[in-house]
Design a protein around this motif. Sequence first.
Motif, short mmCIF file in Angstrom:
data_model
loop_
_atom_site.label_atom_id
_atom_site.label_comp_id
_atom_site.label_asym_id
_atom_site.label_seq_id
_atom_site.Cartn_x
_atom_site.Cartn_y
_atom_site.Cartn_z
N PRO A 51 9.99 6.87 -6.79
CA PRO A 51 11.03 7.26 -5.85
C PRO A 51 10.65 7.01 -4.40
N VAL A 52 9.49 6.40 -4.13
CA VAL A 52 9.07 6.15 -2.76
C VAL A 52 8.58 4.73 -2.63
N ARG A 53 8.61 4.25 -1.41
CA ARG A 53 8.01 2.95 -1.11
C ARG A 53 7.04 3.18 0.03
N ALA A 54 5.76 3.20 -0.24
CA ALA A 54 4.81 3.55 0.81
C ALA A 54 3.58 2.65 0.72
N TRP A 55 3.13 2.19 1.88
CA TRP A 55 1.99 1.29 1.91
C TRP A 55 0.98 1.71 2.97
N GLY A 56 0.61 2.96 2.97
CA GLY A 56 -0.48 3.42 3.80
C GLY A 56 -1.79 3.27 3.04
N HIS B 209 -2.11 1.28 -0.59
CA HIS B 209 -2.90 0.04 -0.63
C HIS B 209 -4.05 0.18 -1.63
N ALA B 210 -4.67 1.35 -1.66
CA ALA B 210 -5.77 1.58 -2.60
C ALA B 210 -5.28 1.55 -4.04
N VAL B 211 -4.10 2.09 -4.30
CA VAL B 211 -3.53 2.06 -5.65
C VAL B 211 -3.25 0.63 -6.08
N ILE B 212 -2.67 -0.15 -5.18
CA ILE B 212 -2.41 -1.56 -5.49
C ILE B 212 -3.71 -2.27 -5.84
N GLY B 213 -4.74 -2.06 -5.01
CA GLY B 213 -6.03 -2.69 -5.28
C GLY B 213 -6.65 -2.22 -6.58
N GLN B 214 -6.55 -0.92 -6.87
CA GLN B 214 -7.14 -0.38 -8.09
C GLN B 214 -6.47 -0.94 -9.33
N LEU B 215 -5.15 -0.96 -9.34
CA LEU B 215 -4.43 -1.51 -10.48
C LEU B 215 -4.75 -3.00 -10.68
N ALA B 216 -4.81 -3.73 -9.57
CA ALA B 216 -5.11 -5.15 -9.65
C ALA B 216 -6.51 -5.38 -10.22
N GLU B 217 -7.48 -4.61 -9.73
CA GLU B 217 -8.85 -4.80 -10.22
C GLU B 217 -8.97 -4.42 -11.69
#
Length: 267
Positions: free
Chosen positions: A20-25, A29-37
């Motif tokens: 329900p949110v769009r946030a890139w603080g 950013h850490a979640v994006i990196g963690q999922l990618a790794e």
Amino acid sequence: MKCVCMLLSCVVFWLSHATPVRAWGDVAHAVIGQLAEDELLTRNAALRALLTRFRDPRQAQQMHEALLGMALPSSGKTLRVLANWPDWYKRQPGMLAADDQRHYINLPFAAHYNRARHCPDGICSIETLLAQRARLADRPAPLAQRVVALAWVVHLVGDMHQPLHAGQLEDRGGNLTCAVWMGEPSQRISSDGKVTCSGANLHAVWDSKLLEAATAFVHPDDAPVLAQQFRPLWRRVQAAEPPLTARTSAEWRAVVAHWAAHLRALR
């Protein structure tokens, strides 16, 4: 490094649409990196080898200098930490205005991106992402350059899916659109010759405050727990999205231009 951008694009699409949110603080950013790794290290031998070379003790000094004194993070959280490095970097003493400008692109409301018109000097999110993707994919390039490129790619794929990173020049991408947050008023003020908001602004709300309020996660080290919670939803988005097949520079430019057009439509 096609798989890095492909995986990251799936992650940020999921983060934009399945929650329900769009946030890139820092946290997002850490979640994006963690999922990618987590995903890439299980099936991408090239990235595993690259990260192993980054952590070679013989490369430690070069990596340390390339990251302006930040030690390369340990295995399992490399992309989580590198995802926030460009934001940390731009706040260091002596950094130039251009270091901040690489995180966004100002577009008139109805405009389609045109490099000659909107980013002639190459200092914007679109051109920086394309340049750093090419550097990351350049295997003969020095490792120190590639680790910095990896940080930029992980970070900017996230930034490019936040609509206010393709915002209006007039309000600095929502930074001068003051927003009442949790009942606290906010209005434009002038301090030391700079216009800012006395409280929250729209960009900060979208970047961080919504995610923090919705999840109670406030630190990048919380990313593994948050990523684990979101992973089932992300899998559903992955299954629904067509594969990203860009290989050439021209194909990648078309992909990134499409992302920019999508941001313009969301504003």
